[in-house]
Design a protein around this motif. Structure first.
Motif, PDB file in Angstrom:
ATOM      1  N   SER A  60       0.680  -1.083   0.550  1.00  0.00           N
ATOM      2  CA  SER A  60      -0.059   0.145  -0.069  1.00  0.00           C
ATOM      3  C   SER A  60       0.855   1.590  -0.503  1.00  0.00           C
ATOM      4  CB  SER A  60      -1.165   0.114   0.760  1.00  0.00           C
ATOM      5  OG  SER A  60      -1.957  -1.045   1.119  1.00  0.00           O
ATOM      6  N   MET A  61       2.043   1.187   0.564  1.00  0.00           N
ATOM      7  CA  MET A  61       3.012   2.081   0.700  1.00  0.00           C
ATOM      8  C   MET A  61       3.467   2.172  -1.622  1.00  0.00           C
ATOM      9  SD  MET A  61       3.395   3.856   3.679  1.00  0.00           S
ATOM     10  CE  MET A  61       1.309   2.737   3.180  1.00  0.00           C
ATOM     11  N   ALA A  62       4.103   1.081  -1.678  1.00  0.00           N
ATOM     12  CA  ALA A  62       4.620   1.484  -2.517  1.00  0.00           C
ATOM     13  C   ALA A  62       3.563   1.569  -4.542  1.00  0.00           C
ATOM     14  CB  ALA A  62       4.860  -0.073  -3.266  1.00  0.00           C
ATOM     15  N   ALA A  63       2.248   0.786  -3.957  1.00  0.00           N
ATOM     16  CA  ALA A  63       1.290   1.603  -5.105  1.00  0.00           C
ATOM     17  C   ALA A  63       1.186   3.510  -5.748  1.00  0.00           C
ATOM     18  CB  ALA A  63       0.124   1.154  -5.153  1.00  0.00           C
ATOM     19  N   PRO A  64       0.353   4.008  -4.233  1.00  0.00           N
ATOM     20  CA  PRO A  64       0.857   5.532  -4.644  1.00  0.00           C
ATOM     21  C   PRO A  64       1.986   5.716  -5.110  1.00  0.00           C
ATOM     22  CG  PRO A  64       0.447   4.726  -3.207  1.00  0.00           C
ATOM     23  CD  PRO A  64       0.634   3.643  -2.891  1.00  0.00           C
ATOM     24  N   MET A  65       3.070   5.516  -4.938  1.00  0.00           N
ATOM     25  CA  MET A  65       4.607   6.021  -5.516  1.00  0.00           C
ATOM     26  C   MET A  65       4.267   5.876  -7.239  1.00  0.00           C
ATOM     27  SD  MET A  65       7.734   5.047  -3.097  1.00  0.00           S
ATOM     28  CE  MET A  65       7.604   5.722  -1.104  1.00  0.00           C
ATOM     29  N   VAL A  66       4.097   4.722  -7.744  1.00  0.00           N
ATOM     30  CA  VAL A  66       3.701   4.572  -9.305  1.00  0.00           C
ATOM     31  C   VAL A  66       2.369   5.242  -9.847  1.00  0.00           C
ATOM     32  CG1 VAL A  66       3.139   2.915 -11.017  1.00  0.00           C
ATOM     33  CG2 VAL A  66       4.195   1.591  -8.911  1.00  0.00           C
ATOM     34  N   ALA A  67       1.162   5.618  -8.790  1.00  0.00           N
ATOM     35  CA  ALA A  67       0.280   5.833  -8.772  1.00  0.00           C
ATOM     36  C   ALA A  67       0.904   7.686  -9.672  1.00  0.00           C
ATOM     37  CB  ALA A  67      -0.617   6.431  -8.074  1.00  0.00           C
ATOM     38  N   GLY A  68       1.685   7.997  -8.785  1.00  0.00           N
ATOM     39  CA  GLY A  68       2.074   9.550  -8.707  1.00  0.00           C
ATOM     40  C   GLY A  68       2.968   9.375 -10.471  1.00  0.00           C
ATOM     41  N   THR A  69       3.447   8.767  -9.868  1.00  0.00           N
ATOM     42  CA  THR A  69       4.362   8.694 -11.289  1.00  0.00           C
ATOM     43  C   THR A  69       3.910   8.624 -12.909  1.00  0.00           C
ATOM     44  OG1 THR A  69       6.935   7.281 -10.491  1.00  0.00           O
ATOM     45  CG2 THR A  69       6.251   7.650 -12.467  1.00  0.00           C
ATOM     46  N   VAL A  70       2.939   8.058 -12.613  1.00  0.00           N
ATOM     47  CA  VAL A  70       1.736   7.704 -13.933  1.00  0.00           C
ATOM     48  C   VAL A  70       1.371   9.786 -14.029  1.00  0.00           C
ATOM     49  CG1 VAL A  70      -0.345   7.174 -14.335  1.00  0.00           C
ATOM     50  CG2 VAL A  70       1.244   5.811 -13.862  1.00  0.00           C
ATOM     51  N   ALA A  71       0.904   9.965 -12.602  1.00  0.00           N
ATOM     52  CA  ALA A  71       0.474  11.595 -12.935  1.00  0.00           C
ATOM     53  C   ALA A  71       1.376  12.517 -13.329  1.00  0.00           C
ATOM     54  CB  ALA A  71      -0.078  12.439 -11.590  1.00  0.00           C
ATOM     55  N   LEU A  72       2.652  12.398 -13.489  1.00  0.00           N
ATOM     56  CA  LEU A  72       3.644  13.620 -13.983  1.00  0.00           C
ATOM     57  C   LEU A  72       3.053  12.955 -15.127  1.00  0.00           C
ATOM     58  CD1 LEU A  72       6.484  12.841 -11.395  1.00  0.00           C
ATOM     59  CD2 LEU A  72       5.086  14.807 -11.467  1.00  0.00           C
ATOM     60  N   LEU A  73       4.095  11.602 -15.497  1.00  0.00           N
ATOM     61  CA  LEU A  73       4.199  10.998 -17.285  1.00  0.00           C
ATOM     62  C   LEU A  73       2.691  11.438 -18.006  1.00  0.00           C
ATOM     63  CD1 LEU A  73       5.743   9.589 -18.605  1.00  0.00           C
ATOM     64  CD2 LEU A  73       4.455   7.441 -18.072  1.00  0.00           C
ATOM     65  N   LEU A  74       1.661  11.839 -17.377  1.00  0.00           N
ATOM     66  CA  LEU A  74       0.311  12.188 -18.201  1.00  0.00           C
ATOM     67  C   LEU A  74       1.089  13.646 -18.404  1.00  0.00           C
ATOM     68  CD1 LEU A  74      -2.577   9.735 -17.199  1.00  0.00           C
ATOM     69  CD2 LEU A  74      -1.214   9.573 -19.518  1.00  0.00           C
ATOM     70  N   GLN A  75       1.105  13.768 -16.841  1.00  0.00           N
ATOM     71  CA  GLN A  75       0.965  16.345 -17.339  1.00  0.00           C
ATOM     72  C   GLN A  75       2.313  16.234 -18.443  1.00  0.00           C
ATOM     73  OE1 GLN A  75       1.749  18.682 -13.281  1.00  0.00           O
ATOM     74  NE2 GLN A  75       3.806  19.064 -15.400  1.00  0.00           N
ATOM     75  N   ASP A  76       3.385  15.418 -18.749  1.00  0.00           N
ATOM     76  CA  ASP A  76       3.910  15.590 -19.684  1.00  0.00           C
ATOM     77  C   ASP A  76       3.302  15.287 -21.313  1.00  0.00           C
ATOM     78  OD1 ASP A  76       5.656  17.252 -18.296  1.00  0.00           O
ATOM     79  OD2 ASP A  76       6.840  15.501 -17.763  1.00  0.00           O
ATOM     80  N   GLU A  77       3.016  14.055 -20.788  1.00  0.00           N
ATOM     81  CA  GLU A  77       2.265  13.275 -22.730  1.00  0.00           C
ATOM     82  C   GLU A  77       1.327  12.785 -21.873  1.00  0.00           C
ATOM     83  OE1 GLU A  77       5.378  11.165 -23.577  1.00  0.00           O
ATOM     84  OE2 GLU A  77       6.793  11.028 -22.587  1.00  0.00           O
ATOM     85  N   PRO A  78       0.018  13.848 -22.382  1.00  0.00           N
ATOM     86  CA  PRO A  78      -1.152  13.714 -22.230  1.00  0.00           C
ATOM     87  C   PRO A  78      -2.292  12.795 -22.470  1.00  0.00           C
ATOM     88  CG  PRO A  78      -1.192  15.836 -23.268  1.00  0.00           C
ATOM     89  CD  PRO A  78       0.158  15.509 -22.340  1.00  0.00           C
ATOM     90  N   ASN A  79      -1.145  12.331 -24.304  1.00  0.00           N
ATOM     91  CA  ASN A  79      -1.740  11.633 -25.099  1.00  0.00           C
ATOM     92  C   ASN A  79      -1.489  10.378 -25.038  1.00  0.00           C
ATOM     93  OD1 ASN A  79      -3.161  13.510 -26.164  1.00  0.00           O
ATOM     94  ND2 ASN A  79      -1.183  14.046 -27.624  1.00  0.00           N
ATOM     95  N   LEU A  80      -0.673   9.462 -23.943  1.00  0.00           N
ATOM     96  CA  LEU A  80      -0.519   8.714 -23.420  1.00  0.00           C
ATOM     97  C   LEU A  80      -1.586   7.381 -23.316  1.00  0.00           C
ATOM     98  CD1 LEU A  80       3.444   8.462 -21.991  1.00  0.00           C
ATOM     99  CD2 LEU A  80       2.312   7.901 -24.286  1.00  0.00           C
ATOM    100  N   THR A  81      -2.006   6.583 -24.108  1.00  0.00           N
ATOM    101  CA  THR A  81      -2.942   5.530 -23.243  1.00  0.00           C
ATOM    102  C   THR A  81      -2.728   4.675 -22.464  1.00  0.00           C
ATOM    103  OG1 THR A  81      -1.827   3.581 -24.945  1.00  0.00           O
ATOM    104  CG2 THR A  81      -3.354   4.938 -26.332  1.00  0.00           C
ATOM    105  N   PRO A  82      -3.078   4.642 -21.111  1.00  0.00           N
ATOM    106  CA  PRO A  82      -2.585   3.705 -20.234  1.00  0.00           C
ATOM    107  C   PRO A  82      -2.185   2.430 -20.786  1.00  0.00           C
ATOM    108  CG  PRO A  82      -5.320   4.513 -20.313  1.00  0.00           C
ATOM    109  CD  PRO A  82      -4.593   4.585 -21.827  1.00  0.00           C
TER     110      PRO A  82
END
Length: 244
Positions: free
Chosen positions: A170-192
């Motif tokens: 439960s500590m690890a998953a939010p770190m990945v979710a936060g990285t996804v948020a950063l990634l989609l901020q820079d590249e919003p057209n990426l698919t999941p």
């Protein structure tokens, strides 16, 4: 960019208000904290009811990332409403990040959900230690767990305005979710699916354990956000393989 982050396992309160998290670096991001609710008994398992509603709420309010630091050891039939909710998120183009669980089990053989609800949008996260190895309590699985992230002795918020160190996937998953948020901020057209590929193919690897000698991808935030690949994680796979 909206991001659903489920509160810690204690879930002291419900907050549906969007809260700006620009100080975390994702300047266009907001967060919707949603709590888990009552459970229903199904055989030997306890299946949380409000998880499904929380997922649907996030979809309806435009979430692009769901961080699901929760789960239940259950059969696929008992977890069917949860699996269907994860599929609805997948169909809506939401990246669904979930914790692998803390049973120390191989989830290729051990049934736990939503970690085992594998769709193109799902990223299941195991934990790693400060020495870049898998702690014995973290679930693992060559086909079910996608990557690892720090999950041991992580500084976290506690009730009564306190801080403390906690361990778990439960500590690890939010770190990945936060990285996804950063990634989609820079590249919003990426698919999941492209996001998943980027995260699982730009990091280092860690060894499993003395009983699990395979290597697993390890989250590397810098490599993910500076990477350029737009390849799909599930290219060449049939739908039946994604649902197995």
């Amino acid at each position: 960019l909206l991001m659903l982050v489920e509160r810690s396992a204690r879930n002291r309160f419900l907050a549906l208000r969007s809260t700006n998290i620009s100080n975390l670096g994702a300047h266009a991001a907001s967060i919707i904290p949603l709590r888990k609710g009552v459970t229903i008994l199904s055989g030997l398992y306890r299946i949380p009811v409000c998880y499904y509603r929380a997922i649907d709420y996030a979809i309806a309010h435009g979430a692009q990332v769901i961080s699901a630091s929760w789960g239940s050891a259950s059969s696929a039939s008992d977890a069917r409403p949860m699996i269907e909710a994860v599929k609805r998120a997948s169909d809506a183009g939401v990246v669904f990040v979930t914790s692998a669980g803390n049973h120390g089990e191989n989830t290729d053989r051990f049934s736990t959900y939503p970690a085992n609800a594998k769709f193109a949008n799902t990223i299941t996260v195991g934990a790693s230690t400060e020495s870049d190895t898998r702690p014995d309590w973290s679930n693992y699985g060559y086909t079910k767990v996608d990557l690892a992230a720090p999950g041991k002795s992580i500084l976290s918020t506690l009730p009564s305005n306190r801080y403390g160190r906690m361990s778990g996937t439960s500590m690890a998953a939010p770190m990945v979710a936060g990285t996804v948020a950063l990634l989609l901020q820079d590249e919003p057209n990426l698919t999941p699916d492209q996001v998943k590929y980027r995260l699982t193919h730009t990091g280092s690897t860690i060894l499993g354990s003395s009983t699990d000698t395979r290597s697993y991808p390890y989250l590397n935030v810098y490599s993910a956000v500076t990477g350029t690949t737009t390849q799909s994680s599930n290219t060449g796979l049939y739908a039946s393989q994604l649902l197995s």
